[in-house]
Write an enzyme that holds these catalytic residues in place. Structure first.
Site: not given
Ligand code: 5GP
Length: 131
Positions: A29-30, A93, A95
């Site tokens: 995660d970034i 996805h 986590h």
């Molecule tokens: P969610 O959709 O589960 O609420 O959060 C999306 C997750 O993806 C977050 O933890 C965010 O930091 C991660 N994320 C969003 N964009 C990117 C990206 O471009 N690269 C990576 N490696 N992680 C990402």
């Protein structure tokens, strides 16, 4: 239009890749909650995880297990937490989050900052522990 995660799979957007096979992809995660915070996705785009077909969903957890077991060999933790939010990126996805305490998985927490060097080392260490 391709999701940001499909662009990562296709190499259009860089990532720190942990593992990949023909159906799944795992990358750091970034914006990690803790060091080792990793995302596991199916390559096929589906927004909501419970719209993913049964076979793909089951396989995703098995793929995630292999990644989690490697992460926990590298990051000192009690276990790897598994959670699904999907509120930000419309591509299913999971986590994977190394946990030492319950609050480590609180998404309101401040994120950790890693240097490029730390990310590279982390990826190498986790990859080296994949079975
Ligand atoms: P969610 O959709 O589960 O609420 O959060 C999306 C997750 O993806 C977050 O933890 C965010 O930091 C991660 N994320 C969003 N964009 C990117 C990206 O471009 N690269 C990576 N490696 N992680 C990402």
């Amino acid at each position: 239009m391709a999701t940001i995660f499909s662009k990562i799979v296709n190499g259009q957007i860089p990532c720190y890749k942990i593992a990949e096979d023909d159906r799944y992809f795992a990358f750091l995660d970034i914006n990690p909650l803790v060091k080792g915070h990793t995302l596991v996705i199916p390559k096929e785009e589906t927004d909501y995880i419970f719209d993913v077909d049964d076979d793909t969903l089951g396989g995703m957890l098995i793929f995630a297990k292999r990644v989690a077991l490697a992460i926990e060999k590298v990051i000192p933790c009690k276990r790897i937490g598994v959670t699904v939010l999907g509120l930000e990126v419309p591509h299913a996805h999971i986590h994977l989050i190394p946990l030492n305490r319950e609050s480590d998985i609180n998404f309101s927490n401040e994120r950790v900052k890693l240097t490029e060097e730390e990310y590279k080392q982390l990826v190498e260490d986790i990859r080296n522990n994949l079975v």
